[in-house]
Every structure is written in structure tokens, then in C-alpha cells.
Scaffold this motif. Sequence first.
Motif, mmCIF file in Angstrom:
data_model
loop_
_atom_site.group_PDB
_atom_site.id
_atom_site.type_symbol
_atom_site.label_atom_id
_atom_site.label_comp_id
_atom_site.label_asym_id
_atom_site.label_seq_id
_atom_site.Cartn_x
_atom_site.Cartn_y
_atom_site.Cartn_z
ATOM 1 N N VAL A 38 4.998 99.768 21.733
ATOM 2 C CA VAL A 38 6.094 99.216 21.161
ATOM 3 C C VAL A 38 6.450 97.382 21.933
ATOM 4 O O VAL A 38 6.907 97.944 23.068
ATOM 5 C CB VAL A 38 7.121 99.979 20.308
ATOM 6 N N PRO A 39 6.199 96.370 21.140
ATOM 7 C CA PRO A 39 7.169 95.127 22.533
ATOM 8 C C PRO A 39 8.671 95.282 22.824
ATOM 9 O O PRO A 39 9.432 95.416 21.237
ATOM 10 C CB PRO A 39 6.616 94.062 21.791
ATOM 11 N N GLY A 40 8.651 95.010 23.582
ATOM 12 C CA GLY A 40 10.094 94.219 23.635
ATOM 13 C C GLY A 40 10.991 93.931 23.110
ATOM 14 O O GLY A 40 9.974 92.729 22.938
ATOM 15 N N SER A 41 11.785 93.082 23.099
ATOM 16 C CA SER A 41 12.620 91.921 22.111
ATOM 17 C C SER A 41 13.480 92.281 22.915
ATOM 18 O O SER A 41 15.108 91.076 22.073
ATOM 19 C CB SER A 41 12.632 92.183 20.609
ATOM 20 N N THR A 42 14.280 91.903 23.889
ATOM 21 C CA THR A 42 15.134 91.654 24.716
ATOM 22 C C THR A 42 15.833 90.299 24.132
ATOM 23 O O THR A 42 15.338 89.886 25.179
ATOM 24 C CB THR A 42 15.960 92.592 25.323
#
Length: 167
Positions: free
Chosen positions: A58-62
Motif C-alpha cells: 500500500v503506497p504512503g500518501s503523507t
Amino acid sequence: MSSAQETLDLITFETFSHAFPRSNEICYDVMRFDYPVQLSEIRIIPSSMVMNTSSGEVPGSTNPTKFSVQFYINNINNESATTFENLGTFEYDANANIQYKCNSRIWSDRLIVSGSYTTISIATFGSLCVDPAVAAGNRTTAGYDFDSNITSYMSQLKLSSNTKNNV
């Protein structure tokens, strides 16, 4: 040692987004846990990283890449508590500081996250107790309205952050 099965593992991974928050506006998000947990570590996952979960990568999106964040937890063993306990403040930096070690010994079913971000991806790690009666000292939570308690507390946090008071 209790008979409850406890593990130190990834508890949950969630991403929260806020559409067009004003500059320096404090955002509030709540992570709910299916079973009581004792948090050991909280990781904020940058946009340049992926998190391996049981569901796959799952990609990070911060966003943004640097900000201050505060963590609060609900102590399920303190029946008289009317507020969440401050777990700590963390200075997130996507290039240098994404891991907050908290080693909480408090059993909790909620984590409140607050900070000046538009999007935040959070992974929590710690001990999971699959027998809530053990974690809660045989205290029952039946009939307790957690969501109303959280809504009330988050309103207090927003009021405090707008008036520059400490929580």
C-alpha cells in the motif's frame, strides 16, 4: 502471564485525507482498533514509500513532507477518564524522521492523530489482545458510546488549538 494471545506486529495501516485545509489548520483523525492494543510504535509513511500489509503493498500518501503531529489514546482501563491521554508529540520529516517509538503500556481501542497535514498515512505496531476482558481487567464496555466520547473530545481539541491553549 495471561492466557490471551498477544503479538507484536502491524496492527493497522490507514490513510486520512482532508480537502483543502487552511494554512496551519489542525486536522484530527481517529484510528479505531477491533481489539485492545498497546502501541509500541507509530510510523508515518511518506509518499515515496510503500507499506507491506497482509493485503499487499500500500503506497504512503503523507503530505506535506514536514509537520508536527500529536497522538492521544483512549485508556480503556480508566473508567473515570473523560479525556484521551496524551501519548506524545512527534516532529515528522519524510527524509529523516518517520518512526515514533511510544512503548505505551496502556490498553486502548482508539488513537487520535492531530496535526497540520492534508494527508497522512499511518502504520501502528504493538501488542494486540484478542481477549478484551483480559486487557480491560474484566471490565465490560457494553453500552458505552465511544463515538460520542470521541466527538466531544475532538471538539475540545479543536477549541483548544484555535485558542492556543495546551490540551
